[in-house]
Design a protein around this motif. Structure first.
Motif, short mmCIF file in Angstrom:
data_model
loop_
_atom_site.label_atom_id
_atom_site.label_comp_id
_atom_site.label_asym_id
_atom_site.label_seq_id
_atom_site.Cartn_x
_atom_site.Cartn_y
_atom_site.Cartn_z
N GLN A 199 -11.92 87.66 4.18
CA GLN A 199 -12.71 86.74 3.20
C GLN A 199 -13.88 87.24 4.01
N GLY A 200 -14.10 86.86 5.06
CA GLY A 200 -15.75 87.04 5.30
C GLY A 200 -16.47 85.89 4.73
N PRO A 201 -15.91 84.80 5.39
CA PRO A 201 -16.19 82.85 5.68
C PRO A 201 -18.11 83.32 6.16
N SER A 202 -18.87 83.23 4.81
CA SER A 202 -20.59 82.46 5.53
C SER A 202 -20.72 81.51 5.10
N THR A 203 -21.77 80.97 3.76
CA THR A 203 -22.35 79.74 3.23
C THR A 203 -21.58 78.71 3.51
N ASN A 204 -22.65 77.28 3.47
CA ASN A 204 -21.61 76.76 3.84
C ASN A 204 -22.15 75.00 3.61
N GLU A 205 -21.75 74.20 3.66
CA GLU A 205 -22.52 72.86 3.34
C GLU A 205 -21.21 71.86 3.42
N GLY A 206 -21.73 70.20 3.72
CA GLY A 206 -21.49 69.46 4.10
C GLY A 206 -20.85 68.39 3.11
N ALA A 207 -20.19 67.72 3.19
CA ALA A 207 -19.57 66.56 2.02
C ALA A 207 -18.68 65.47 2.50
N SER A 221 -17.13 83.07 0.85
CA SER A 221 -16.72 84.05 1.18
C SER A 221 -17.52 85.23 1.39
N THR A 222 -17.96 85.91 1.58
CA THR A 222 -18.84 87.07 1.75
C THR A 222 -18.09 88.28 1.50
N TYR A 223 -16.83 88.34 1.67
CA TYR A 223 -15.96 89.53 1.59
C TYR A 223 -14.95 89.09 -0.13
N SER A 224 -15.43 87.90 -0.91
CA SER A 224 -14.02 87.55 -1.47
C SER A 224 -14.13 87.39 -2.46
N ASP A 225 -13.79 86.18 -3.17
CA ASP A 225 -13.92 85.56 -4.67
C ASP A 225 -13.26 84.02 -4.17
N GLN A 226 -13.73 83.79 -2.82
CA GLN A 226 -12.97 81.77 -2.76
C GLN A 226 -14.17 81.32 -2.02
N VAL A 227 -13.81 80.14 -2.65
CA VAL A 227 -14.13 78.86 -1.34
C VAL A 227 -12.93 77.80 -0.47
N ASN A 228 -13.16 78.40 0.66
CA ASN A 228 -12.47 77.43 1.52
C ASN A 228 -12.86 76.17 2.08
N VAL A 229 -12.00 75.07 1.77
CA VAL A 229 -12.72 73.37 1.58
C VAL A 229 -11.86 72.96 3.10
N PHE A 238 -11.67 68.82 11.58
CA PHE A 238 -11.47 69.79 10.83
C PHE A 238 -9.62 69.95 11.27
N GLY A 239 -9.13 68.55 9.13
CA GLY A 239 -7.44 69.49 9.28
C GLY A 239 -7.31 70.19 8.16
N SER A 240 -6.54 69.71 6.46
CA SER A 240 -5.82 70.49 6.31
C SER A 240 -6.82 71.33 5.32
N GLN A 241 -6.50 73.05 4.88
CA GLN A 241 -7.64 73.52 4.07
C GLN A 241 -7.00 74.26 3.11
N THR A 242 -7.86 74.08 1.57
CA THR A 242 -7.45 74.41 0.22
C THR A 242 -8.43 75.61 -0.07
N ASN A 243 -7.90 76.51 -0.13
CA ASN A 243 -8.93 77.79 -0.53
C ASN A 243 -9.00 77.48 -2.55
N TYR A 244 -10.29 77.89 -3.15
CA TYR A 244 -10.41 78.01 -4.80
C TYR A 244 -10.85 79.16 -5.17
N GLN A 245 -10.67 80.10 -5.64
CA GLN A 245 -11.19 80.95 -6.03
C GLN A 245 -12.54 80.49 -7.56
N THR A 246 -13.66 82.01 -7.50
CA THR A 246 -14.99 81.35 -7.93
C THR A 246 -15.35 82.63 -8.55
N GLY A 247 -16.42 83.61 -7.84
CA GLY A 247 -16.30 85.11 -8.17
C GLY A 247 -16.61 85.44 -7.39
N MET A 248 -17.12 86.90 -7.22
CA MET A 248 -16.92 87.88 -5.62
C MET A 248 -18.61 87.53 -5.10
#
Length: 570
Positions: A199-207, A221-229, A238-248
């Motif tokens: 996925q090429g993780p990159s941009t991020n923010e906390g909450a 994700s720089t290489y994909s259309d996903q946000v991983n939370v 950090f525990g559970s992870q969930t992926n959400y589809q966005t745009g490429m």
């Protein structure tokens, strides 16, 4: 009879008033301000009495960019029109604070605060130098590991020890590497947490997406259309992870409560698809399917959220790489956005940072223009409009930008990350939003990003830099400013309180010749008054509106300017 009619009219007026939705009419700190100490309370004034039982930790939410979710206690004035939030611990110095009031807040007749109300401000930083000291570097590769491309970082307190930690996001090894603060200026050995491959993780923010008091993190994700939370975990970080589809190609990501329900949502800028995606929190920390839309620009690459038109709703600013433009989008309070304005930035705007750089109370935008090798400053006007201000030369291919009060003089400086030049440019704000005196800090191979934060809790802003080619973290530590960095004065006077109401007091050794001159942000003189035998200046007759002013103190032929904030809260 006249008395009875008057009483009936008064009752009818009261009923009519309190049957209307309550509104926020004043805040302290004021939006975009920079003078608040980390321990200071947050005060909200409503236009009518509030049902104080509806003011809770879930309806009055506060989040520090680095200190994380903040708990607090509440106090109220006798008429229940004013609520004060007292944090249970200090925020970090020099950080961006998000305050969000939700629709769960009601007046005494049960009418809710329509669509909530949010605003941002900065805590102050202490006086320091712009010439930081190199504190070493940390190799982010495991033994025998090849290139991993450390491309993003988040400096939040992920283990709740009240120190700024560092989460480094690796684009090519698909993981995050967490460095916990050692309580000083360095970090313990990093911990690797795996992310979905490819996925090429990159941009991020906390909450705090699920309201458990722990920092969660959303990663694009720089290489994909996903946000991983990733959800915060008290044991494993950090525990559970969930992926959400966005745009490429999710190049930009921001977090805010877009519909006033008290649950942080996510917005992304998707470069390849040229769309913006909105993910609405369902009230449990999970997110509904993304809603994507076209903002009329090409190559959305960076995104930020704040209130642009003073209605209390979180709006969006987006930088578009392919069309060399910025676009502002106004929120209707329910998470629906409409384009307000566009402005040309320059060649290849990559990343932007936001804050009030000229002290007029409106957010400004600093944009890293990768193809024209400069930083653009864009002003906003308080209604959603934007206007280009100026360019500042950086070195070749600046891709990242951060704002912070590095020298602690009450205004925001910037640092750009110039990837192909292998260096960083730190520029000083002169107090009016003009930048000068560049300092160049070297990087081994490829300068990916830099974060301005207080690494050791001394109140002075340090800078942590990421090199994406060498895969190292560079540490630069701040220290008190040298005497020749300070204004030349032969007196030691301070003005308080700040923010002020109708009176400004003076502390220090005063003379009959001590004089105060007050200006607005445009340099127009509003008041010139000698102190005489008093230790205070009464400005109640000047008729100042709430906002930012410049106070200049004169004594013994010397002068000193101080940025002051006017509030109507007593």
């Amino acid at each position: 009879m006249k008395y009875i009619l008057s009483l009936v009219c008064a009752v009818l007026v009261a009923v009519n008033t309190f049957s209307q939705a309550p509104q926020v009419i004043e805040t302290a700190p004021i939006s975009q301000s920079m003078v608040t100490a980390p321990s200071d309370p947050i005060t909200i004034v409503f236009d009518q009495p509030i049902n104080i039982a509806t003011i809770t930790q879930n309806t009055f939410l506060v989040y520090g960019r680095w200190s994380g979710p903040m708990q607090g206690t509440f106090s109220f004035n006798s008429s229940s029109t004013e609520v004060k939030f007292i944090p249970v611990r200090d925020f970090f110095y020099g950080e961006w604070i998000r305050v969000q009031l939700t629709t769960g807040i009601q007046n005494t007749t049960g009418m809710p605060l329509a669509n909530g109300y949010g605003f941002n401000y900065w805590t102050k930083s202490l006086p320091a130098s712009l010439d930081l000291t190199y504190g070493g570097q940390i190799d982010m590769r495991l033994a025998g590991e090849g290139e991993i491309t450390c491309y993003g970082a988040y400096a939040g307190d992920v283990n709740n020890d009240e120190f700024s930690d560092l989460v480094v996001v690796t684009e090519d090894s698909d993981d995050i590497r967490v460095l916990l603060s050692d309580g000083s200026t360095n970090y313990d050995p990093f911990i690797v947490i795996e992310l979905p491959p490819g996925q090429g993780p990159s941009t991020n923010e906390g909450a705090d997406f699920n309201h458990d008091g722990l920092i969660d993190i959303a990663i694009g994700s720089t290489y994909s259309d996903q946000v991983n939370v990733l959800m915060g975990d008290a044991v494993t970080l950090f525990g559970s992870q969930t992926n959400y589809q966005t745009g490429m190609q999710v190049r930009g990501l921001t977090v805010a409560d877009f519909n006033g329900d008290g649950w942080d949502d996510i917005a992304t800028a998707n470069r390849v698809d040229s769309t913006i995606s909105i993910l609405i929190n369902d009230g449990t920390g999970l997110f509904e399917p993304a809603v994507s839309f076209d903002a009329g620009v090409d190559g959305e690459s960076s995104i930020a959220s704040t209130d642009l038109n003073n209605d209390g709703y979180m709006d969006l600013l987006v930088a578009a790489y392919a069309s060399n433009m910025l676009v502002s989008l106004l929120n209707d309070g329910t998470g629906n956005f409409t384009v307000s304005d566009t402005v040309t930035s320059n060649g290849g705007p990559w990343m932007m940072a936001i804050g009030d750089v000229n002290g007029d109370g409106f957010v400004d935008i600093a944009v890293a223009n990768s193809l024209t090798h400069n930083i653009a400053i864009i002003r906003t006007d308080g209604s959603g409009g934007m206007e280009f201000d100026s360019y500042y030369a950086a070195d070749t291919f600046p891709v990242a930008i951060d704002l912070g009060d590095v020298d602690g003089d009450g205004d925001l400086d910037f640092i750009s990350s110039n990837v192909t030049a292998s260096n960083y440019t730190l520029m000083e704000n002169d107090g009016t939003g003009n930048f000068m005196n560049p300092r160049i800090y070297p990087s081994p191979e490829g300068s990916a990003c830099a974060i301005i934060h207080d690494r050791n809790n001394d109140g002075m802003m340090d800078i942590t830099m990421i090199d994406e080619a060498a895969d190292v973290v560079l540490l630069y530590n701040n220290s008190p400013a040298l005497s020749n960095d300070e204004p030349e004065t032969d007196f030691d006077l301070t003005l308080y309180p700040n923010p002020f109401n109708n009176t400004i007091f003076v502390n220090g050794t005063i003379l009959d010749s001590t004089k105060l001159v007050l200006y607005d942000v445009h340099g127009r003189q509003l008041l010139s008054q000698y102190l005489g035998n008093s230790r205070q200046f009464d400005i109640s007759n000047v008729g100042l509106s709430e906002g930012i002013y410049i106070a200049e103190l004169f004594q013994n032929g010397k002068s000193q300017k101080i940025k002051m904030y006017k509030t109507s809260i007593k």
